[in-house]
Design an enzyme around this catalytic site. Sequence first.
Site: not given
Ligand code: GRF
Length: 209
Positions: A16, A91, A112, A114
């Site tokens: 992300n 966290r 955030n 999710h």
């Molecule tokens: C993603 O699925 C996000 O929605 C969740 O943790 C994962 C993180 O993936 N909170 P990355 O580290 O961005 O590849």
Amino acid sequence: MNAIPIAVLASGRGSNFEAILKSIQKKNLQAKILALISDQPDAQVLQIAKAASIPAFAVASPASKEQQEEEILKILKPLQAHFIVLAGYMRILSPTFLAPFLSPRGYFRVTNIHPSLLPAFPGKNAYAQAFALGCKVTGVSVHLLDEKVDHGPICAQEAFSISDLITVQEVEARGLDLEHRLYPNTLNWILQEKFSLEKREGRTCVRQD
Ligand code: GRF
């Protein structure tokens, strides 16, 4: 349009973070990443930041969570980021941590992503939870933080069908594709604060102006 200064907090792989970075580079997202902070010294996301010449900090778990948050706040203070963007930060942030990011309009400037249609499946492994339960549809939510876990005003949500998928890995892959599109697109208007918060029968609604 001004590039909004942000700091990103992430714990792991960093896909992300990378999607946000690419979106900024393509000028689809008007933001500037001042720093990437991870609670995991071995996180892949730190390498992605370094490769893009973004200041990267690892704040490993010290004696207490309070201490760790204090360390992160110490890094953040001189940077003056307008928003904190959580991208797979594993966290839970305390109210003390959130307090400095309270906007005059009453929300925390902390976002955030999710991997579920909140309020369904808060917490860890949300794609796996939806898959294990036999859901036909799951989705992704982008929200502002409040003091509760995976809670706070929802800014964007998108659902996708998983009824044709055989493994949880396929669910995750489909979900991540969506996350990488939805988060930068939603950040574009969140960071510019082009929204209003409305109370409707006790729930807080984010409305794009
Ligand atoms: C993603 O699925 C996000 O929605 C969740 O943790 C994962 C993180 O993936 N909170 P990355 O580290 O961005 O590849």
